[in-house]
Design a protein around this motif. Structure first.
Motif, short mmCIF file in Angstrom:
data_model
loop_
_atom_site.label_atom_id
_atom_site.label_comp_id
_atom_site.label_asym_id
_atom_site.label_seq_id
_atom_site.Cartn_x
_atom_site.Cartn_y
_atom_site.Cartn_z
N SER A 82 1.04 -1.28 0.09
CA SER A 82 -0.13 0.06 -0.04
C SER A 82 0.90 1.09 -0.07
O SER A 82 0.62 2.18 -0.83
N TYR A 83 1.79 1.39 0.82
CA TYR A 83 2.57 2.56 1.09
C TYR A 83 3.76 2.54 -0.10
O TYR A 83 4.20 3.78 -0.02
N SER B 97 4.65 7.90 4.18
CA SER B 97 5.12 6.43 3.75
C SER B 97 6.25 5.89 4.38
O SER B 97 6.33 4.54 4.55
N MET C 101 -4.80 1.03 6.48
CA MET C 101 -4.97 0.76 4.91
C MET C 101 -5.64 1.66 4.36
O MET C 101 -5.70 2.11 3.30
N ASN C 102 -6.80 2.12 5.10
CA ASN C 102 -7.73 3.29 4.30
C ASN C 102 -6.97 4.55 4.40
O ASN C 102 -6.92 5.07 3.27
N GLY D 170 -3.75 4.92 3.78
CA GLY D 170 -2.75 4.64 2.56
C GLY D 170 -3.41 4.90 1.17
O GLY D 170 -2.96 5.35 0.38
N TRP D 171 -4.56 3.97 1.16
CA TRP D 171 -5.32 3.69 -0.29
C TRP D 171 -5.98 5.24 -0.37
O TRP D 171 -6.08 5.33 -1.76
N LYS D 172 -6.76 5.63 0.44
CA LYS D 172 -7.77 6.48 0.42
C LYS D 172 -7.30 8.28 0.53
O LYS D 172 -8.00 8.87 0.10
N LEU E 265 -2.29 7.89 -1.22
CA LEU E 265 -2.14 7.62 -2.71
C LEU E 265 -3.04 8.88 -3.70
O LEU E 265 -1.95 9.18 -4.62
#
Length: 355
Positions: free
Chosen positions: A170-171, A218, A327-328, A330-332, A335
């Motif tokens: 993810s990161y 990150s 996780m949220n 990193g992705w939402k 990124l």
């Protein structure tokens, strides 16, 4: 074999030995500094028994790891179990060979040898895609953690390894997008070229502030540090991926984490803070002179130590995320922010020729 080639190879091996040993000694004292600073933050003293002010504590820790009983789980996959800590440490150390720790030094003032050496670079290896090499090697480091979790045949270790894999994938994406902006401004993947372009323009922390923030966050996730230390969350997973490791094998994982902290700090300084560059230093000293090189190397190390202190400071102040929050985030958030930074940088480079 040609004599010149032998001398060159000898110098390279000497440089590698010096660089790796210096970094490992620095890592040992980063651990001591962390224990001291965290003690100060939490109202404790920290190590102070071994040597004056506890300065020999790292050597006492090393002896403890050497003589500690080495326990190997019966049901572990032994070859992979032994391989995992080596993969983690080697992948942490390898990026050091491409980082320039200072400018070229003019050694022509040294009789005989100076004529042969000429300008001596403070970097072990230099090639055009050094930044891709760094990103590739650091991304392979996750295999050490994932293999440790799987080979231990423990559910706690396996969960820590799986968490680490998901977290780093993810990161890594967010980190990759944060680097693209600096590469676009510099127009090269050569780390020396990125530093040189910052000397001609401005440190990239100013035009790439968004990219700097994304990279910095990150970096915490990449090195499994608080608040992103979910792969070894002791409240849930005992010790996470290295639960079944002891003695020197555990020490290798421990060293790999702190070497990663050091190399990531070097990367931040190189990409966004001009590397070894000190503004207007060339007005006081001639480029290539020993005073110029010494001050540049000192400034480079000072910038690195600032970010290492920041790592420790964050560990002493912030709580751990929940894994779904991590996780949220990193992705939402990270990124999309990194992609937005790439888009804005591309527009600036295309329309205003900002380089």
């Amino acid at each position: 074999m040609d004599l010149d080639l032998l001398i060159l190879l000898g110098l390279k091996f000497l440089a590698i030995a010096i660089a790796f040993n210096v970094v490992l000694i620095m890592v040992a004292y980063i651990v001591l500094a962390e224990r001291k600073i965290l003690g100060w933050i939490q109202g404790r003293i920290g190590p102070n028994r071994v040597g004056f002010w506890g300065v020999l504590q790292p050597f006492a820790d090393l002896l403890k790891f050497i003589f500690k009983e080495d326990i190997i789980p019966d049901k572990s996959v032994r070859f992979v179990y032994f391989l995992a800590p080596l993969v983690a440490l080697i992948c942490a150390l390898m990026p050091i060979v491409v980082y320039p720790f200072g400018p070229e030094i003019d050694l022509s003032f040294i009789p005989y040898a100076g004529e042969y050496l000429g300008k001596f670079p403070l970097v072990i290896a230099r090639f055009d895609v050094a930044l891709l090499y760094v990103l590739g090697i650091t991304s392979v480091g996750v295999y050490g953690i994932a293999l440790a979790g799987w080979s231990s045949n423990s559910k706690y270790s396996l969960m820590g390894g799986l968490r680490s894999s998901a977290q780093m994938i993810s990161y890594e994406l967010a980190m990759g997008t944060s680097v693209v902006g600096a590469v676009m401004l510099a127009g090269t993947l050569d780390i020396n070229g990125i530093i040189t372009s910052q000397r001609q323009f401005v440190w990239y922390i100013i035009p790439q502030f968004l990219g700097f923030i994304v990279f910095l966050i990150s970096a915490f996730a990449e090195t499994n540090r608080v608040p992103f230390d979910l792969p070894e969350a002791e409240t849930e997973l005992v010790a996470g991926f290295h639960t079944e490791y002891s003695a020197l094998k555990f020490a290798l994982f421990f060293m790999a984490e702190y070497v990663n902290m050091f190399t990531v700090s070097v990367m931040i300084v190189t990409l966004f803070l001009g590397g070894w560059h000190v503004p207007y230093l060339n007005l006081a000293f001639a480029e290539g002179s020993l005073p110029y090189a010494a001050i540049s190397v000192g400034a480079f190390l000072a910038k690195i130590f600032f970010f290492l202190f920041f790592y420790i400071w964050v560990r002493g102040t912030l709580p751990r995320f929940r894994f779904d929050q991590l996780m949220n985030f990193g992705w939402k958030f990270l990124l999309p922010l990194g992609i937005f930074n790439v888009f804005i940088t591309a527009l600036a480079v295309y329309f205003w020729n900002i380089k």
